[in-house]
Structure formats: C-alpha cells, structure tokens
Design an enzyme around this catalytic site. Structure first.
Site, short mmCIF file in Angstrom:
data_model
loop_
_atom_site.label_atom_id
_atom_site.label_comp_id
_atom_site.label_asym_id
_atom_site.label_seq_id
_atom_site.Cartn_x
_atom_site.Cartn_y
_atom_site.Cartn_z
CD GLU A 108 44.20 7.59 109.11
OE1 GLU A 108 44.24 8.68 109.70
OE2 GLU A 108 43.15 6.97 108.86
NE ARG A 120 31.19 1.51 106.97
CZ ARG A 120 32.08 2.35 107.48
NH1 ARG A 120 33.16 1.88 108.10
NH2 ARG A 120 31.92 3.65 107.39
CG PHE A 143 46.82 2.41 104.94
CD1 PHE A 143 45.83 2.25 103.98
CD2 PHE A 143 46.67 3.41 105.89
CE1 PHE A 143 44.71 3.04 103.98
CE2 PHE A 143 45.54 4.22 105.89
CZ PHE A 143 44.55 4.03 104.93
CE LYS A 170 35.37 0.68 111.87
NZ LYS A 170 35.06 2.09 111.52
NE ARG A 210 35.84 8.64 106.21
CZ ARG A 210 35.70 7.63 107.04
NH1 ARG A 210 36.66 7.34 107.90
NH2 ARG A 210 34.62 6.89 107.05
CD GLU A 258 47.24 -1.47 107.26
OE1 GLU A 258 46.43 -0.59 106.91
OE2 GLU A 258 47.93 -2.11 106.45
CE LYS A 308 40.31 2.36 112.60
NZ LYS A 308 40.45 3.83 112.63
NE ARG A 328 41.90 6.11 104.18
CZ ARG A 328 40.88 5.25 104.07
NH1 ARG A 328 39.92 5.24 104.98
NH2 ARG A 328 40.85 4.39 103.07
#
Length: 521
Positions: A263, A375, A303, A381, A234, A212, A214, A219
């Site tokens: 986002e 993470r 997303f 990414k 975020r 998708e 970025k 965020r």
C-alpha cells in the site's frame, strides 16, 4: 457467423433472474461457445458489466434521450455494437458530443426494447446480474472444456478475464493457458481478504498468525526488472509516472528482480495517514507530478513478496515470502507486523494500530500460498466500522433477482439550518448492500407508502424512515451538496425506535470527518 446481441442479452437476463451459480454459469457458457474468436472478449466484457473501450464520454442524461421506439426484431451483432462504441470513444474535439450522440442513436434505433435496456445499464455501469468473476471463470471453463483450476490460475497470472477467455477458447486452449506464468512487468491479480468479526474471531480461525497494519491507502503491485520499475494499481492500471518516489526507492534496492504487494499512502507531517481520497489525488496524475510530490509525498508499506531474483514465491508459504520481503527491503518499507497466537497481544497490536490512525489490521496464516485474485480464508481483515442513523430520501428499483423491489437507497443526514439544502436534508450517498430478501420486501412496501414522486428508475419518498448505516469512512465529494460521501456503506437495520427528527445531522458527519483527519470539505 456473427453472434447476435439478442443472444447475449438473453443470457444476461437468465443470469440476472436466478440465484443459482450453475444456471448463471451455463447461460454464459452457451454464449461463449457460440461466439467467434474475435467476439469472445466482447462477450466476456459485457457479461462482466464492462465495455472494452472504458469511458466513452457519454453520460446518463444523453443516454436517457436515446431510448426511442424500439426495433421490432433483433438485428444487431456483438461486432457491430462494439465497433460503434469504439467510434464513439474515439470521437473528440469540437462537436464531438453531438457526433457521439448521433452514432449511439443509430445503434439504439436498431435495438429492441430489451437490447436498449441492456445497453443503457451497461453504459452507465448498472448491469448487476450476478456474473461475478468466479462465475465468469467457471463459465469459461465449461465453454472450453478445460479444468476450472487451470482457467483460474491463468486469470490470476494474466490479471485479465478477457485475455484468459480468449486463450482458453482458442484452438490450442490448454497449451495457451499452460504458457501463462508469473512474469516481470505483467501484473497479477491481487489476493483479497475476508472480513472477520473481531480480533478474537480472526485468531480463533487462524491460530498463530501474522498481524500487520491495515493501511487505508492505495493498493499497489511493484515490479522491478533491473533498472526498469513499473507500479500498478489494484485494478492493474500502470501509474508508474505518478509515483516517482516509489520508483526511486525500488531502483535503490540491491535486488535485481522483484514483485512486491503493498500500500502507498500520503502522510501528514506527524506521520499519521491522510484520508484515502487525499492519497488518490496522486494517482493517475500526469501533470505537475513533482509539485504534487512536494505537496503530498507518499510512503510505501509492502507486505508481500511474490518474486525475488529469478524465483517465483507465489506458491511458497506466507512465512517464506515474509522472510524474503524482510531480506530484500529496508525496515522503513515493510509494513509493521507481529507473529503471535496470543489474543491479548493481538488486541494490543490492534489498539496501537488504530491509535496511529490506520483502519485496522490484517491477520494472515503463515503457511498459506498467495491466492492471486481470490478472497481467501487465510487473509482476514479486522476493521473498525462507523455508523450513522440516516433517513431514506429515495430508492432505486433493483435489477436481476432484485427486480420489483426498491433496492438502492439514497441516504441523507439532517440539515436543520438549511445550510446545504432548503429541504432540511443533505444526501451523503447510496447503498444496496446488507439487505436480505425479507428486508427488501418490507422496505419496498414501506417506501411505496411514502412515495412523493418517481421517474423510470427512482422513487422519491417522504423522509421518515431512519436506517442505521455502517461505513468505513467519509470522503470529500463534489457530487453531494455537503461535500462529503459515505465510503463502503451498508445497511445494519432500520431504527423503528427513532423518528426522522432524531437522525444524525450534517454537523455530526462533518465532525466525524474531521476526526478522521479530513478537515473541512
């Protein structure tokens, strides 16, 4: 019994002096075990490099004047210092700067040399001791005797290390953690991604994956409970009032309950994304919101869907969450995405994404749960990094395990016309990232050999060493004479084959900023 500040300072020093995660954990856990219930949040905040009051209206120049003759022996407690900082933060109005300085001076006069140093670094945000969130959560688990998995899950659901620690260290710790669950209008920590070298690397790791856009925006996590809508950043800050168009779009949806991850970005008239700092002009805005909305309308790209009409999707496979997202939202609000195992198709999607002005792609495993606050290896990414050859103008002494080495580099571009600086160099930012121990040792020796002056924290050097710097993009910044600053800069390596006269110029930097759609700073 009140916990002494000296106890926490010693633990901080122990954590900073070692690379061992276990030693860091045990040093922090020892402080948490000693802390009284009302001190746990203070200890967790400070050992995480934060203060509970946030900004207190005191800058470096003021703090530098407070370091006087240290106390011979420790006497301050966590409660006393926290209370003092709360008083400083609450002081406003005429004469407030003098009053804040006087209150801090009283605290510093009672602090030992080690305590003064700790407080200064804490207040300026330079307390780098390796006590990252994962270490802190492990320390809370060790101190409370509770399973680390339970502590981590509570933290991701509350979005707060401090709240989690307070609950875990309480008398009914296990029961308190068990009560935490996904709740509407209470944000959870966002899942984070791991870098991949390129598309081929990402596809090799994941196989069939969702790819998708970025989007280099802000965020957001959006909660909808009936007609009530909340938008969080975020960092889990409530910015609902700043983004009325997002609120209106959510209220128009048929779903009664939603938690969405996505986002938001400001778009140019041609649909291309504007630079990150332009988008950020909308966030935290309390005045003239409608005028700013007309000037910089925001587009949302969601997303992930974490909750839909009474059902938590947090632990469901990504494909299930993607299907729920597509069913709940119109196409315009869902980030463009393909699912493929074909590297060539993924490369084409990546190229098209870059051509549209976005910073890269996300590659996501289809069977993975949403790992809030982690993470994870299931989100990768792939971004295109820029590089510049810049000159080191100065460097700051490191802290913790980098103590004794020059670490944080001040980076400059050539300004041959002297447009921004008569020195012929214009600073673009700082970085301490991307350095091995061997590189730190080498650069410290090389920079000291070029020293032209210093203060307590920084060594100025002759502008001779050229270093290749990778960075994500450039942003406008009034902090630097050229009006531009590097974003997410890290060292790739020194260019021994280049002289300072061959470093990149500020004109090159400005052209790159313009190519990003930033225009003139």
């Amino acid at each position: 019994m009140a916990t002494a500040l000296a106890t926490l300072v010693d633990a901080s020093a122990q954590a900073a002096a070692t690379a061992s995660r276990l030693v860091k954990r045990d040093a922090i856990a020892a402080v948490l075990r000693e802390a009284a219930p009302d001190e746990v949040e203070i200890a967790v905040a400070w050992l995480s490099g934060e203060i509970r009051q946030g900004r207190i209206g005191v800058g470096w120049s003021t703090l530098a004047t407070l370091r006087g003759a240290p106390a011979a022996s420790p006497s301050l407690t966590l409660r006393e210092v926290d209370s003092g900082l709360a008083e400083v933060a609450a002081t406003t109005g005429k004469g407030s700067a003098t009053a804040r300085s006087a209150r801090l001076a009283t605290l510093f006069a009672r602090a030992t040399a080690a305590e003064q140093d700790f407080l200064i670094r804490l207040l300026i945000g330079e307390l780098r001791q390796g006590a990252l969130e994962g270490v802190m959560l492990d320390a809370v688990a060790a101190a409370s005797g509770l399973p680390a998995a339970d502590v981590r899950r509570a933290a991701m659901l509350t979005g707060s290390l401090r709240e989690t620690a307070r609950a875990a260290m309480g008398e009914d710790g296990a029961a308190a953690l068990a009560r935490f669950a996904v709740a509407l209008l209470r944000p959870v920590q966002p899942m984070l991604a791991t870098p991949a070298d390129d598309i081929a690397d990402a596809m090799a790791r994941l196989g069939t994956a969702a790819l998708e856009w970025k989007v280099d925006g802000a965020r957001v996590q959006v909660h909808k409970a009936g007609d009530e809508v909340k938008v969080y950043t975020r960092a889990l800050k409530d910015v609902t009032a700043s983004v009325p168009e997002i609120v209106e779009a959510m209220r128009a949806l048929p779903a009664r309950e939603l938690i969405l991850d996505g986002e938001v970005v400001a778009l140019a008239p041609d649909g291309r994304p504007l630079p990150f700092q332009v988008t950020m002009r909308r966030f935290g805005r309390k005045l003239d919101v409608e005028a700013m909305r007309a000037e910089l309308p925001l587009a949302a790209y969601f997303f992930d869907c974490l909750h839909l009409d009474g059902a938590s999707l947090l632990d469901r496979p990504a494909q299930t969450r993607f299907d729920a997202l597509a069913a709940a939202l119109p196409v315009a609000l869902v980030v463009p995405r393909i699912v493929t195992a074909d590297v060539a198709a993924a490369e084409d999607f990546y190229a098209d994404t870059l051509a549209r002005g976005h910073e890269g792609v996300m590659a996501k495993a289809l069977d993975a749960a949403y790992e809030a606050g982690r993470r994870g290896a299931s989100w990768l990414k792939v971004k295109r990094a820029h590089t510049l050859d810049l000159v080191v103008l100065a460097a700051e002494w490191g802290h913790g395990r980098r103590k004794g080495w020059l670490s944080n580099l001040h980076l400059g571009a050539r300004d041959p016309a002297g447009t921004f600086s008569p020195s012929g160099w214009v600073m673009l930012g700082k970085t301490f990232k991307g350095m091995t121990d061997a590189l730190l040792e080498w650069q410290t020796a090389e920079l000291l050999a070029r020293e032209t002056g210093r203060d307590r924290y920084t060594v100025q050097v002759r502008p001779e060493l050229v270093v290749e710097i990778a960075f994500n993009d450039l942003q406008e910044s009034p902090q630097y004479p050229g009006g531009l600053a590097l974003r997410f800069a890290r060292v790739k390596g020194y260019r021994g084959d280049k002289t300072a006269a061959e470093a990149d110029t500020i004109e090159t930097v400005q052209a790159l900023h313009g190519a990003q759609g930033g225009g003139a700073p």
